[in-house]
Design a protein around this motif. Structure first.
Motif, PDB file in Angstrom:
ATOM      1  N   ASN A 185       3.326   1.126   0.453  1.00  0.00           N
ATOM      2  CA  ASN A 185       2.616   2.400   0.539  1.00  0.00           C
ATOM      3  C   ASN A 185       3.443   3.544  -0.035  1.00  0.00           C
ATOM      4  O   ASN A 185       4.664   3.444  -0.207  1.00  0.00           O
ATOM      5  CB  ASN A 185       2.248   2.714   1.996  1.00  0.00           C
ATOM      6  CG  ASN A 185       3.469   2.909   2.873  1.00  0.00           C
ATOM      7  OD1 ASN A 185       4.134   1.955   3.247  1.00  0.00           O
ATOM      8  ND2 ASN A 185       3.780   4.151   3.215  1.00  0.00           N
ATOM      9  N   ASN A 186       2.759   4.633  -0.324  1.00  0.00           N
ATOM     10  CA  ASN A 186       3.399   5.819  -0.878  1.00  0.00           C
ATOM     11  C   ASN A 186       4.034   6.654   0.225  1.00  0.00           C
ATOM     12  O   ASN A 186       3.479   6.789   1.323  1.00  0.00           O
ATOM     13  CB  ASN A 186       2.370   6.683  -1.612  1.00  0.00           C
ATOM     14  CG  ASN A 186       1.786   5.995  -2.820  1.00  0.00           C
ATOM     15  OD1 ASN A 186       2.442   5.178  -3.460  1.00  0.00           O
ATOM     16  ND2 ASN A 186       0.546   6.320  -3.150  1.00  0.00           N
ATOM     17  N   THR A 223       1.202   2.916 -10.283  1.00  0.00           N
ATOM     18  CA  THR A 223       1.702   3.291  -8.969  1.00  0.00           C
ATOM     19  C   THR A 223       2.635   4.494  -9.100  1.00  0.00           C
ATOM     20  O   THR A 223       3.092   4.825 -10.205  1.00  0.00           O
ATOM     21  CB  THR A 223       2.445   2.125  -8.285  1.00  0.00           C
ATOM     22  OG1 THR A 223       3.613   1.784  -9.046  1.00  0.00           O
ATOM     23  CG2 THR A 223       1.544   0.907  -8.157  1.00  0.00           C
ATOM     24  N   SER A 279       5.546   1.188 -11.696  1.00  0.00           N
ATOM     25  CA  SER A 279       5.887   2.555 -11.290  1.00  0.00           C
ATOM     26  C   SER A 279       5.699   3.531 -12.450  1.00  0.00           C
ATOM     27  O   SER A 279       6.240   3.333 -13.549  1.00  0.00           O
ATOM     28  CB  SER A 279       7.325   2.607 -10.787  1.00  0.00           C
ATOM     29  OG  SER A 279       7.501   1.743  -9.680  1.00  0.00           O
ATOM     30  N   ARG A 281       8.075   3.358  -3.741  1.00  0.00           N
ATOM     31  CA  ARG A 281       7.116   2.901  -2.736  1.00  0.00           C
ATOM     32  C   ARG A 281       7.903   2.331  -1.556  1.00  0.00           C
ATOM     33  O   ARG A 281       9.078   1.980  -1.693  1.00  0.00           O
ATOM     34  CB  ARG A 281       6.150   1.852  -3.308  1.00  0.00           C
ATOM     35  CG  ARG A 281       5.075   2.473  -4.192  1.00  0.00           C
ATOM     36  CD  ARG A 281       3.924   1.523  -4.462  1.00  0.00           C
ATOM     37  NE  ARG A 281       4.293   0.424  -5.349  1.00  0.00           N
ATOM     38  CZ  ARG A 281       3.522  -0.651  -5.550  1.00  0.00           C
ATOM     39  NH1 ARG A 281       2.367  -0.797  -4.901  1.00  0.00           N
ATOM     40  NH2 ARG A 281       3.917  -1.598  -6.395  1.00  0.00           N
TER      41      ARG A 281
END
Length: 283
Positions: free
Chosen positions: A244-245, A218, A214, A223
Protein backbone atom coordinates in the motif's frame (compact mmCIF):
# COMPACT_ATOMS: atom_id res chain seq x y z
CA UNK A 1 3.67 -3.47 -18.54
CA UNK A 2 3.02 -7.13 -17.87
CA UNK A 3 6.13 -9.21 -18.40
CA UNK A 4 5.61 -12.93 -17.93
CA UNK A 5 9.31 -13.26 -17.10
CA UNK A 6 8.77 -11.28 -13.90
CA UNK A 7 5.49 -12.82 -12.74
CA UNK A 8 5.04 -15.75 -10.39
CA UNK A 9 4.77 -18.82 -12.54
CA UNK A 10 2.54 -21.11 -10.48
CA UNK A 11 -0.95 -20.68 -9.07
CA UNK A 12 -0.44 -21.22 -5.31
CA UNK A 13 -2.97 -22.60 -2.90
CA UNK A 14 -4.52 -19.98 -0.65
CA UNK A 15 -6.23 -20.59 2.71
CA UNK A 16 -9.99 -20.85 2.24
CA UNK A 17 -9.84 -20.87 -1.55
CA UNK A 18 -9.88 -18.15 -4.19
CA UNK A 19 -13.26 -16.66 -3.28
CA UNK A 20 -12.20 -16.17 0.34
CA UNK A 21 -8.84 -14.75 -0.77
CA UNK A 22 -10.55 -12.13 -2.95
CA UNK A 23 -13.16 -11.30 -0.30
CA UNK A 24 -10.50 -10.77 2.36
CA UNK A 25 -8.47 -8.57 0.02
CA UNK A 26 -11.55 -6.47 -0.77
CA UNK A 27 -12.14 -5.99 2.96
CA UNK A 28 -8.48 -4.98 3.41
CA UNK A 29 -8.68 -2.52 0.53
CA UNK A 30 -11.94 -0.98 1.78
CA UNK A 31 -10.49 -0.54 5.28
CA UNK A 32 -7.45 1.26 3.88
CA UNK A 33 -9.71 3.67 2.00
CA UNK A 34 -11.79 4.27 5.13
CA UNK A 35 -8.76 5.01 7.31
CA UNK A 36 -7.19 7.19 4.63
CA UNK A 37 -10.35 9.30 4.32
CA UNK A 38 -10.89 9.59 8.10
CA UNK A 39 -11.96 13.09 9.11
CA UNK A 40 -8.69 13.59 11.00
CA UNK A 41 -6.47 11.47 8.74
CA UNK A 42 -3.50 12.60 6.65
CA UNK A 43 -5.74 14.00 3.94
CA UNK A 44 -7.08 16.50 6.48
CA UNK A 45 -3.65 18.08 7.14
CA UNK A 46 -3.59 21.75 6.12
CA UNK A 47 0.02 22.66 6.97
CA UNK A 48 3.24 21.32 8.46
CA UNK A 49 5.07 23.63 10.84
CA UNK A 50 8.58 23.03 12.22
CA UNK A 51 8.88 24.42 15.73
CA UNK A 52 11.79 26.26 17.34
CA UNK A 53 12.23 28.32 20.50
CA UNK A 54 10.46 31.37 19.04
CA UNK A 55 6.69 31.27 19.79
CA UNK A 56 4.98 31.28 16.39
CA UNK A 57 1.34 31.50 15.36
CA UNK A 58 -0.12 29.62 12.40
CA UNK A 59 -3.27 30.62 10.48
CA UNK A 60 -4.92 27.19 10.80
CA UNK A 61 -4.37 26.65 14.56
CA UNK A 62 -4.93 28.63 17.77
CA UNK A 63 -2.05 29.73 19.96
CA UNK A 64 1.65 30.51 19.62
CA UNK A 65 3.77 27.37 19.46
CA UNK A 66 7.38 26.74 20.44
CA UNK A 67 9.74 24.00 21.55
CA UNK A 68 12.88 23.69 23.64
CA UNK A 69 14.67 21.37 26.04
CA UNK A 70 11.45 20.88 28.03
CA UNK A 71 9.41 20.04 24.96
CA UNK A 72 6.49 21.65 23.14
CA UNK A 73 4.56 24.61 24.58
CA UNK A 74 1.52 26.53 23.31
CA UNK A 75 0.44 29.95 24.55
CA UNK A 76 -3.26 30.55 24.01
CA UNK A 77 -4.63 34.10 23.87
CA UNK A 78 -7.85 35.15 25.58
CA UNK A 79 -10.77 33.47 23.81
CA UNK A 80 -8.61 30.60 22.53
CA UNK A 81 -8.76 27.07 23.89
CA UNK A 82 -7.75 23.51 23.16
CA UNK A 83 -9.12 20.19 24.35
CA UNK A 84 -6.33 17.99 25.73
CA UNK A 85 -7.18 14.50 26.98
CA UNK A 86 -10.82 15.53 27.25
CA UNK A 87 -10.14 18.67 29.31
CA UNK A 88 -10.43 22.26 28.06
CA UNK A 89 -7.19 24.22 28.52
CA UNK A 90 -6.49 27.97 28.34
CA UNK A 91 -3.41 30.11 28.69
CA UNK A 92 -0.04 28.32 28.55
CA UNK A 93 0.04 24.55 28.15
CA UNK A 94 3.16 22.38 28.19
CA UNK A 95 3.00 19.15 26.19
CA UNK A 96 6.45 18.10 27.36
CA UNK A 97 9.01 16.11 25.41
CA UNK A 98 7.47 13.97 22.67
CA UNK A 99 9.16 10.74 21.66
CA UNK A 100 10.28 10.10 18.09
CA UNK A 101 7.34 9.03 15.85
CA UNK A 102 4.83 9.75 18.64
CA UNK A 103 1.90 12.14 18.11
CA UNK A 104 -0.58 13.98 20.34
CA UNK A 105 -3.92 15.27 19.05
CA UNK A 106 -5.41 18.18 21.00
CA UNK A 107 -8.69 19.33 19.50
CA UNK A 108 -10.36 22.61 18.70
CA UNK A 109 -13.80 22.68 17.15
CA UNK A 110 -14.09 20.04 14.46
CA UNK A 111 -10.31 20.00 13.93
CA UNK A 112 -7.35 18.51 15.76
CA UNK A 113 -3.73 19.60 15.89
CA UNK A 114 -1.12 16.90 15.58
CA UNK A 115 1.83 17.66 17.85
CA UNK A 116 4.61 15.25 16.95
CA UNK A 117 8.30 14.54 16.61
CA UNK A 118 9.70 13.46 13.25
CA UNK A 119 13.38 13.00 12.46
CA UNK A 120 14.27 14.64 15.78
CA UNK A 121 12.20 17.77 15.06
CA UNK A 122 9.00 18.86 16.82
CA UNK A 123 6.19 19.70 14.43
CA UNK A 124 2.60 20.93 14.44
CA UNK A 125 0.20 19.71 11.75
CA UNK A 126 -3.41 20.96 11.98
CA UNK A 127 -6.00 18.53 10.59
CA UNK A 128 -9.27 20.01 9.34
CA UNK A 129 -12.04 17.66 8.16
CA UNK A 130 -13.16 20.12 5.46
CA UNK A 131 -9.74 20.17 3.80
CA UNK A 132 -10.32 19.88 0.05
CA UNK A 133 -7.73 17.13 -0.30
CA UNK A 134 -9.84 14.96 2.00
CA UNK A 135 -13.30 15.89 0.73
CA UNK A 136 -12.18 15.35 -2.87
CA UNK A 137 -10.51 11.98 -2.26
CA UNK A 138 -11.68 8.99 -4.29
CA UNK A 139 -10.82 5.30 -4.06
CA UNK A 140 -7.20 4.47 -4.88
CA UNK A 141 -6.76 2.14 -7.87
CA UNK A 142 -5.11 -1.22 -7.24
CA UNK A 143 -4.12 -4.28 -9.20
CA UNK A 144 -6.74 -7.02 -9.09
CA UNK A 145 -5.94 -9.46 -6.26
CA UNK A 146 -3.93 -12.36 -7.59
CA UNK A 147 -2.91 -15.35 -5.41
CA UNK A 148 0.29 -15.70 -7.43
CA UNK A 149 1.60 -12.59 -5.66
CA UNK A 150 1.14 -14.18 -2.23
CA UNK A 151 4.68 -15.50 -1.86
CA UNK A 152 6.38 -17.67 0.73
CA UNK A 153 9.59 -16.29 2.18
CA UNK A 154 12.24 -16.76 4.82
CA UNK A 155 13.09 -14.50 7.72
CA UNK A 156 16.84 -14.21 8.30
CA UNK A 157 17.53 -12.47 11.63
CA UNK A 158 20.69 -10.49 12.31
CA UNK A 159 22.82 -11.50 15.26
CA UNK A 160 21.81 -8.17 16.79
CA UNK A 161 19.17 -5.67 15.59
CA UNK A 162 20.69 -2.92 13.47
CA UNK A 163 19.76 0.78 13.35
CA UNK A 164 19.08 1.69 9.73
CA UNK A 165 19.08 5.33 8.65
CA UNK A 166 16.84 6.16 5.70
CA UNK A 167 15.93 9.36 3.93
CA UNK A 168 12.54 11.00 3.89
CA UNK A 169 10.22 12.69 1.44
CA UNK A 170 11.14 15.95 3.22
CA UNK A 171 14.53 17.09 1.94
CA UNK A 172 17.22 16.89 4.60
CA UNK A 173 15.16 14.81 7.02
CA UNK A 174 16.29 11.35 8.12
CA UNK A 175 14.58 8.54 9.99
CA UNK A 176 16.24 5.77 12.00
CA UNK A 177 14.47 2.41 12.24
CA UNK A 178 15.58 -0.74 13.99
CA UNK A 179 15.94 -3.70 11.66
CA UNK A 180 15.89 -7.18 13.20
CA UNK A 181 16.79 -8.92 9.92
CA UNK A 182 15.89 -9.49 6.29
CA UNK A 183 13.21 -11.42 4.47
CA UNK A 184 14.06 -13.47 1.38
CA UNK A 185 11.75 -14.75 -1.31
CA UNK A 186 12.08 -16.35 -4.71
CA UNK A 187 10.57 -15.06 -7.92
CA UNK A 188 11.09 -16.93 -11.18
CA UNK A 189 14.01 -18.85 -9.74
CA UNK A 190 15.86 -15.81 -8.41
CA UNK A 191 16.24 -14.91 -4.74
CA UNK A 192 15.35 -11.37 -3.67
CA UNK A 193 15.97 -9.83 -0.27
CA UNK A 194 14.33 -6.98 1.67
CA UNK A 195 15.60 -5.27 4.81
CA UNK A 196 12.73 -5.51 7.29
CA UNK A 197 11.73 -3.29 10.21
CA UNK A 198 9.77 -4.08 13.35
CA UNK A 199 6.02 -3.95 12.83
CA UNK A 200 3.28 -2.61 15.12
CA UNK A 201 2.57 -5.94 16.86
CA UNK A 202 5.10 -8.24 18.59
CA UNK A 203 7.07 -10.26 16.04
CA UNK A 204 5.48 -8.60 13.01
CA UNK A 205 7.57 -6.88 10.35
CA UNK A 206 7.22 -4.41 7.53
CA UNK A 207 9.26 -3.48 4.50
CA UNK A 208 9.49 -0.33 2.40
CA UNK A 209 10.35 -1.01 -1.22
CA UNK A 210 10.37 0.17 -4.79
CA UNK A 211 10.34 -1.98 -7.92
CA UNK A 212 10.18 -1.74 -11.69
CA UNK A 213 6.58 -0.43 -11.54
CA UNK A 214 7.57 2.54 -9.32
CA UNK A 215 6.86 5.80 -11.10
CA UNK A 216 5.06 3.96 -13.89
CA UNK A 217 1.94 2.32 -12.50
CA UNK A 218 2.76 2.67 -8.79
CA UNK A 219 3.90 5.53 -6.57
CA UNK A 220 7.52 6.40 -7.30
CA UNK A 221 8.91 7.01 -3.80
CA UNK A 222 7.94 3.84 -1.97
CA UNK A 223 5.34 1.28 -1.06
CA UNK A 224 4.76 -0.39 2.30
CA UNK A 225 4.30 -4.11 2.89
CA UNK A 226 3.13 -5.49 6.24
CA UNK A 227 4.56 -8.94 7.01
CA UNK A 228 3.03 -11.19 9.69
CA UNK A 229 5.34 -12.62 12.34
CA UNK A 230 7.52 -15.51 11.12
CA UNK A 231 6.65 -18.98 12.31
CA UNK A 232 8.98 -21.12 14.45
CA UNK A 233 10.97 -22.13 11.34
CA UNK A 234 11.32 -18.56 10.13
CA UNK A 235 8.78 -18.89 7.33
CA UNK A 236 6.92 -15.73 6.35
CA UNK A 237 4.23 -14.76 3.87
CA UNK A 238 4.75 -11.74 1.63
CA UNK A 239 1.38 -10.86 0.14
CA UNK A 240 2.24 -8.14 -2.35
CA UNK A 241 -1.46 -7.78 -3.14
CA UNK A 242 -1.49 -5.77 0.10
CA UNK A 243 1.37 -3.44 -0.76
CA UNK A 244 0.00 0.00 0.00
CA UNK A 245 0.90 3.65 -0.41
CA UNK A 246 2.18 5.77 2.45
CA UNK A 247 0.68 9.23 3.14
CA UNK A 248 3.35 10.99 1.05
CA UNK A 249 1.65 9.61 -2.05
CA UNK A 250 -1.29 11.92 -1.33
CA UNK A 251 0.05 15.01 0.42
CA UNK A 252 3.24 17.06 0.43
CA UNK A 253 2.72 17.58 4.18
CA UNK A 254 3.89 14.07 5.15
CA UNK A 255 7.36 13.07 6.39
CA UNK A 256 7.37 9.49 5.09
CA UNK A 257 10.56 7.43 5.18
CA UNK A 258 12.15 6.27 1.95
CA UNK A 259 13.22 2.65 1.43
CA UNK A 260 16.82 1.68 2.13
CA UNK A 261 18.80 1.45 -1.11
CA UNK A 262 18.91 -2.35 -0.99
CA UNK A 263 15.10 -2.53 -1.06
CA UNK A 264 14.80 -1.62 -4.72
CA UNK A 265 13.56 -4.79 -6.40
CA UNK A 266 14.76 -5.21 -10.00
CA UNK A 267 11.45 -6.82 -11.00
CA UNK A 268 7.94 -5.52 -11.61
CA UNK A 269 5.68 -6.22 -8.62
CA UNK A 270 2.35 -5.88 -10.41
CA UNK A 271 0.27 -6.19 -7.26
CA UNK A 272 -1.09 -3.90 -4.57
CA UNK A 273 -2.00 -0.24 -4.71
CA UNK A 274 -1.25 1.72 -7.84
CA UNK A 275 -0.69 5.43 -8.45
CA UNK A 276 -2.98 7.62 -6.32
CA UNK A 277 -5.88 9.46 -7.96
CA UNK A 278 -5.20 13.03 -9.13
CA UNK A 279 -5.30 15.63 -6.41
CA UNK A 280 -8.05 18.27 -6.52
CA UNK A 281 -7.02 21.32 -8.52
CA UNK A 282 -6.09 24.29 -6.34
CA UNK A 283 -8.35 27.31 -6.63
Amino acid sequence: MTDQATRPAAEPEVPGGLATFVEEWEEWHAEHQRVRADKHGFLAITSINWLDEEPTRFPDAPGAWSTGPEGVTVRLDEGEELVVDGAVVHGTHHFGVIAERDSLYPGFGEAVIEVAKRGGHDIVRPRHPDNELRTGYTDNPAYAPDPRWRLSGRYVPFEEPRPITVGATVEGLEHVYESPGTVEFELNGETHRLTAFNGPTPGSLFALFTDATSGVTTYAANRHLAIPAPDAEGRVVLDFNRANNLPCAYTDLATCPLPPAENHLPVAIEAGEQLPPPRPAKA
